[in-house]
Scaffold this motif. Structure first.
Motif, PDB file in Angstrom:
ATOM      1  N   THR A 251       0.846  -1.196   0.000  1.00  0.00           N
ATOM      2  CA  THR A 251       0.000   0.000   0.000  1.00  0.00           C
ATOM      3  C   THR A 251       0.883   1.248   0.000  1.00  0.00           C
ATOM      4  O   THR A 251       0.625   2.211  -0.731  1.00  0.00           O
ATOM      5  N   GLY A 252       1.938   1.228   0.796  1.00  0.00           N
ATOM      6  CA  GLY A 252       2.877   2.344   0.824  1.00  0.00           C
ATOM      7  C   GLY A 252       3.556   2.560  -0.520  1.00  0.00           C
ATOM      8  O   GLY A 252       3.695   3.703  -0.983  1.00  0.00           O
ATOM      9  N   LEU A 253       3.976   1.480  -1.168  1.00  0.00           N
ATOM     10  CA  LEU A 253       4.605   1.606  -2.482  1.00  0.00           C
ATOM     11  C   LEU A 253       3.619   2.168  -3.505  1.00  0.00           C
ATOM     12  O   LEU A 253       4.011   2.927  -4.401  1.00  0.00           O
ATOM     13  N   THR A 254       2.346   1.843  -3.350  1.00  0.00           N
ATOM     14  CA  THR A 254       1.317   2.390  -4.234  1.00  0.00           C
ATOM     15  C   THR A 254       1.196   3.899  -4.048  1.00  0.00           C
ATOM     16  O   THR A 254       1.098   4.651  -5.026  1.00  0.00           O
ATOM     17  N   PHE A 255       1.208   4.356  -2.800  1.00  0.00           N
ATOM     18  CA  PHE A 255       1.189   5.801  -2.536  1.00  0.00           C
ATOM     19  C   PHE A 255       2.419   6.461  -3.158  1.00  0.00           C
ATOM     20  O   PHE A 255       2.316   7.537  -3.759  1.00  0.00           O
ATOM     21  N   MET A 256       3.573   5.843  -2.996  1.00  0.00           N
ATOM     22  CA  MET A 256       4.806   6.403  -3.560  1.00  0.00           C
ATOM     23  C   MET A 256       4.719   6.466  -5.085  1.00  0.00           C
ATOM     24  O   MET A 256       5.152   7.442  -5.696  1.00  0.00           O
ATOM     25  N   GLY A 257       4.157   5.438  -5.703  1.00  0.00           N
ATOM     26  CA  GLY A 257       3.970   5.456  -7.153  1.00  0.00           C
ATOM     27  C   GLY A 257       2.993   6.548  -7.570  1.00  0.00           C
ATOM     28  O   GLY A 257       3.204   7.232  -8.579  1.00  0.00           O
ATOM     29  N   GLY A 258       1.947   6.731  -6.795  1.00  0.00           N
ATOM     30  CA  GLY A 258       0.989   7.800  -7.074  1.00  0.00           C
ATOM     31  C   GLY A 258       1.628   9.171  -6.982  1.00  0.00           C
ATOM     32  O   GLY A 258       1.264  10.094  -7.713  1.00  0.00           O
ATOM     33  N   ALA A 259       2.599   9.312  -6.088  1.00  0.00           N
ATOM     34  CA  ALA A 259       3.291  10.592  -5.939  1.00  0.00           C
ATOM     35  C   ALA A 259       4.049  10.972  -7.207  1.00  0.00           C
ATOM     36  O   ALA A 259       4.215  12.157  -7.497  1.00  0.00           O
ATOM     37  N   LEU A 260       4.492   9.977  -7.974  1.00  0.00           N
ATOM     38  CA  LEU A 260       5.194  10.270  -9.231  1.00  0.00           C
ATOM     39  C   LEU A 260       4.270  10.948 -10.239  1.00  0.00           C
ATOM     40  O   LEU A 260       4.729  11.692 -11.103  1.00  0.00           O
ATOM     41  N   ALA A 261       2.967  10.696 -10.136  1.00  0.00           N
ATOM     42  CA  ALA A 261       2.009  11.289 -11.064  1.00  0.00           C
ATOM     43  C   ALA A 261       1.543  12.670 -10.606  1.00  0.00           C
ATOM     44  O   ALA A 261       0.951  13.405 -11.386  1.00  0.00           O
ATOM     45  N   ALA A 262       1.816  13.010  -9.362  1.00  0.00           N
ATOM     46  CA  ALA A 262       1.396  14.310  -8.825  1.00  0.00           C
ATOM     47  C   ALA A 262       2.402  15.386  -9.209  1.00  0.00           C
ATOM     48  O   ALA A 262       3.588  15.098  -9.375  1.00  0.00           O
ATOM     49  N   PRO A 263       1.932  16.620  -9.339  1.00  0.00           N
ATOM     50  CA  PRO A 263       2.884  17.704  -9.611  1.00  0.00           C
ATOM     51  C   PRO A 263       3.792  17.925  -8.408  1.00  0.00           C
ATOM     52  O   PRO A 263       3.409  17.625  -7.267  1.00  0.00           O
ATOM     53  N   HIS A 264       5.004  18.437  -8.658  1.00  0.00           N
ATOM     54  CA  HIS A 264       5.923  18.725  -7.559  1.00  0.00           C
ATOM     55  C   HIS A 264       5.266  19.692  -6.599  1.00  0.00           C
ATOM     56  O   HIS A 264       4.577  20.614  -7.000  1.00  0.00           O
ATOM     57  N   GLY A 265       5.476  19.431  -5.324  1.00  0.00           N
ATOM     58  CA  GLY A 265       4.922  20.325  -4.315  1.00  0.00           C
ATOM     59  C   GLY A 265       4.318  19.551  -3.170  1.00  0.00           C
ATOM     60  O   GLY A 265       4.682  18.395  -2.905  1.00  0.00           O
ATOM     61  N   ILE A 266       3.386  20.166  -2.513  1.00  0.00           N
ATOM     62  CA  ILE A 266       2.781  19.599  -1.300  1.00  0.00           C
ATOM     63  C   ILE A 266       2.099  18.264  -1.582  1.00  0.00           C
ATOM     64  O   ILE A 266       2.252  17.312  -0.810  1.00  0.00           O
ATOM     65  N   GLU A 267       1.331  18.168  -2.673  1.00  0.00           N
ATOM     66  CA  GLU A 267       0.620  16.916  -2.972  1.00  0.00           C
ATOM     67  C   GLU A 267       1.585  15.747  -3.109  1.00  0.00           C
ATOM     68  O   GLU A 267       1.366  14.677  -2.549  1.00  0.00           O
TER      69      GLU A 267
END
Length: 123
Positions: A83-99
């Motif tokens: 689940t944590g790795l999934t969140f980390m992978g999702g972060a790659l799709a988010a724009p740089h910044g707080i999200e």
């Protein structure tokens, strides 16, 4: 499982915890340094750092936690870490910044927790 194999898995779990901590520090430091000082954005926010970090986290978690799950037959460390790795992978799709930082920090916290649970179940 012999002591040598258990020791190697324990080292991998500890490396995973350390990598998670370094990742969280990187996220927070990047936001502070780039936002407050306007320095280092080209290095601290480089997508390659995040891709390589996720790849390394996947390998370490896959080996250590997968190995542990086979040994102690408990799914919780594996499910939490994945689940944590999934969140980390999702972060790659988010724009740089707080999200991106929030997704990454949630992810590394869960991966670290998966490694901690894996260590606890191995004793």
């Amino acid at each position: 499982m012999n002591r040598s194999a258990l020791s190697n898995r324990s080292r991998l779990d500890r490396a995973g915890i350390a990598l998670s901590g370094l990742c969280a520090i990187h996220c927070l430091a990047s936001i502070v340094v780039v936002s407050a000082l306007g320095l280092g954005g080209q290095w601290l926010l480089a997508p390659e750092i995040h891709r390589w970090g996720l790849a390394l986290a996947c390998v370490i978690a896959g080996v250590a936690i997968g190995w542990g799950a086979l040994r102690h037959r408990r799914r919780t460390p594996f499910v939490v870490a994945m689940t944590g790795l999934t969140f980390m992978g999702g972060a790659l799709a988010a724009p740089h910044g707080i999200e991106e930082a929030v997704l990454t920090i949630i992810g590394v916290a869960l991966v670290s927790l998966g490694h901690i649970l894996n260590l606890r179940h191995s004793h």
